[in-house]
Design a protein around this motif. Structure first.
Motif, PDB file in Angstrom:
ATOM      1  N   VAL A 179       0.833  -1.202   0.000  1.00 45.11           N
ATOM      2  CA  VAL A 179       0.000   0.000   0.000  1.00 45.11           C
ATOM      3  C   VAL A 179       0.871   1.257   0.000  1.00 45.11           C
ATOM      4  O   VAL A 179       0.635   2.202  -0.771  1.00 45.11           O
ATOM      5  N   TYR A 180       1.872   1.295   0.839  1.00 43.47           N
ATOM      6  CA  TYR A 180       2.762   2.459   0.870  1.00 43.47           C
ATOM      7  C   TYR A 180       3.627   2.540  -0.391  1.00 43.47           C
ATOM      8  O   TYR A 180       3.986   3.636  -0.836  1.00 43.47           O
ATOM      9  N   ALA A 181       3.973   1.392  -0.962  1.00 45.08           N
ATOM     10  CA  ALA A 181       4.721   1.394  -2.216  1.00 45.08           C
ATOM     11  C   ALA A 181       3.887   1.975  -3.349  1.00 45.08           C
ATOM     12  O   ALA A 181       4.423   2.633  -4.252  1.00 45.08           O
ATOM     13  N   ALA A 182       2.565   1.746  -3.309  1.00 43.94           N
ATOM     14  CA  ALA A 182       1.684   2.355  -4.306  1.00 43.94           C
ATOM     15  C   ALA A 182       1.767   3.872  -4.229  1.00 43.94           C
ATOM     16  O   ALA A 182       1.831   4.560  -5.257  1.00 43.94           O
ATOM     17  N   ARG A 183       1.780   4.395  -3.010  1.00 42.75           N
ATOM     18  CA  ARG A 183       1.915   5.840  -2.839  1.00 42.75           C
ATOM     19  C   ARG A 183       3.243   6.332  -3.425  1.00 42.75           C
ATOM     20  O   ARG A 183       3.295   7.350  -4.135  1.00 42.75           O
ATOM     21  N   THR A 184       4.310   5.606  -3.155  1.00 39.60           N
ATOM     22  CA  THR A 184       5.631   6.007  -3.649  1.00 39.60           C
ATOM     23  C   THR A 184       5.705   5.960  -5.164  1.00 39.60           C
ATOM     24  O   THR A 184       6.089   6.935  -5.819  1.00 39.60           O
ATOM     25  N   ASP A 185       5.334   4.823  -5.747  1.00 34.14           N
ATOM     26  CA  ASP A 185       5.499   4.647  -7.187  1.00 34.14           C
ATOM     27  C   ASP A 185       4.551   5.538  -7.987  1.00 34.14           C
ATOM     28  O   ASP A 185       4.924   6.043  -9.055  1.00 34.14           O
ATOM     29  N   LEU A 186       3.331   5.729  -7.506  1.00 27.60           N
ATOM     30  CA  LEU A 186       2.406   6.621  -8.202  1.00 27.60           C
ATOM     31  C   LEU A 186       2.898   8.063  -8.134  1.00 27.60           C
ATOM     32  O   LEU A 186       2.817   8.804  -9.124  1.00 27.60           O
ATOM     33  N   ARG A 187       3.391   8.467  -6.972  1.00 31.74           N
ATOM     34  CA  ARG A 187       3.907   9.835  -6.850  1.00 31.74           C
ATOM     35  C   ARG A 187       5.079  10.061  -7.804  1.00 31.74           C
ATOM     36  O   ARG A 187       5.117  11.062  -8.537  1.00 31.74           O
ATOM     37  N   VAL A 188       6.008   9.137  -7.798  1.00 29.12           N
ATOM     38  CA  VAL A 188       7.172   9.278  -8.670  1.00 29.12           C
ATOM     39  C   VAL A 188       6.750   9.224 -10.137  1.00 29.12           C
ATOM     40  O   VAL A 188       7.243  10.003 -10.970  1.00 29.12           O
ATOM     41  N   GLY A 189       5.811   8.322 -10.471  1.00 31.73           N
ATOM     42  CA  GLY A 189       5.363   8.213 -11.847  1.00 31.73           C
ATOM     43  C   GLY A 189       4.719   9.484 -12.362  1.00 31.73           C
ATOM     44  O   GLY A 189       5.014   9.942 -13.473  1.00 31.73           O
ATOM     45  N   VAL A 190       3.858  10.082 -11.550  1.00 27.09           N
ATOM     46  CA  VAL A 190       3.168  11.309 -11.982  1.00 27.09           C
ATOM     47  C   VAL A 190       4.135  12.481 -12.058  1.00 27.09           C
ATOM     48  O   VAL A 190       4.155  13.237 -13.051  1.00 27.09           O
ATOM     49  N   LEU A 191       4.954  12.658 -11.032  1.00 28.51           N
ATOM     50  CA  LEU A 191       5.881  13.796 -11.016  1.00 28.51           C
ATOM     51  C   LEU A 191       6.962  13.652 -12.087  1.00 28.51           C
ATOM     52  O   LEU A 191       7.397  14.658 -12.667  1.00 28.51           O
ATOM     53  N   ALA A 192       7.395  12.432 -12.353  1.00 32.30           N
ATOM     54  CA  ALA A 192       8.418  12.226 -13.367  1.00 32.30           C
ATOM     55  C   ALA A 192       7.893  12.489 -14.768  1.00 32.30           C
ATOM     56  O   ALA A 192       8.678  12.782 -15.684  1.00 32.30           O
TER      57      ALA A 192
END
Length: 293
Positions: A90-103
């Motif tokens: 669940v926390y990895a989803a937050r990390t990867d989605l944040r990085v994906g959108v910002l990147a």
């Protein structure tokens, strides 16, 4: 007054009669769009409310509870350090989605701006943009990314800078082609003849008409970037521990794949579902926008 007229009045303006506007009917029937929106919505909600959805602290280690199978206490089991896999996913989803959108944000802005200029003005502007695009495309994407990450270092900052330098190409190509077609349309020529400046014509008239292609490209690019970030993390070049990340989790469980497969399979399934959701959403949006044109 006929039955058809009464039905038209009761349905209201723009509804297209009792059956509704054809585009609205197609949108309602778009199983691809609905499925994609539901999947992405669930993933986004889980990531946004991770502290409420998770059952344990994702980085707290409990060596006495290592490698436990799924149970009521740990829904997806624990890894070799005793960390709860469900909470880490669940926390990895937050990390990867944040990085994906910002990147995606920075290369999208850069690529769209360059594509607008190249397609609108043509000439030497288009030649320079084409040269930059061709130079970038001469090297495989992952080779450039690996080289940049190696030079810049690991972590989120390096990922953002790396994708800002290499991921703008598709936006420049797509927006450039679309803008070049619009630049010869009568409504653009009329806007120029009416005294509007080039910047205003591009921003107020050309860009809104290119948004359908841009939106689909952005959604697809988010999937691509998330997969790239997970790949980098799997190789140890992306998100660094102890921050939860799907790629790092898959890598951590590789040594236990035959005896404790849930350690790698669970984050891999989360990645797969997320990628499918965004892909379906992009296809659904493309279908709706295609019908409206």
């Amino acid at each position: 007054m006929t039955v058809e007229t009464i039905s038209s009045i009761l349905s209201g303006p723009g509804d297209g009669g009792a059956g509704g506007h054809p585009t609205r009917r197609r949108r309602r029937r778009s199983g691809t769009l609905i499925a994609g929106a539901v999947i992405v919505g669930i993933v986004l909600l889980a990531a946004a409310f991770a502290p409420l959805v998770a059952t344990h602290d994702p980085i707290v280690q409990d060596l006495t509870a290592g490698l436990q199978p799924p149970s009521a206490a740990h829904w997806l089991g624990t890894d070799q350090l005793g960390r709860d896999i469900w909470s880490r996913i669940v926390y990895a989803a937050r990390t990867d989605l944040r990085v994906g959108v910002l990147a995606v944000a920075t290369p999208a802005v850069l690529g769209i701006a360059l594509g607008l200029l190249a397609g609108y003005f043509g000439g030497w502007t288009d030649r320079i943009a084409s040269y930059l695009v061709d130079t970038n495309l001469a090297f495989p994407f992952y080779v450039i990314v690996l080289a940049m990450v190696t030079l810049l270092g690991t972590g989120e900052g390096a990922i953002y800078l790396t994708f800002a330098l290499v991921a703008w190409v598709n936006y420049t190509r797509v927006v450039g082609v679309v803008t070049a077609g619009f630049a010869r349309e009568n409504w653009v020529l009329a806007a120029r003849g009416g005294g509007l400046g080039h910047v205003r014509v591009m921003v107020r008239h050309v860009l809104p008409n290119a948004l359908p292609q841009i939106v689909v490209l952005v959604v697809n690019d988010i999937v691509f970037v998330i997969l790239a970030v997970v790949t980098l993390s799997y190789l140890g070049l992306g998100i660094q521990p102890p921050t939860p990340d799907w790629g790092g989790m898959i890598s951590d469980g590789q040594a236990f794949l035959t005896s404790r497969p849930w350690i790698s399979l669970a984050p891999g399934a989360a990645l797969f579902v997320t990628a499918v959701g965004f892909s379906l959403l992009a296809d659904g949006i493309a279908d709706v926008l295609r019908d409206e044109r």
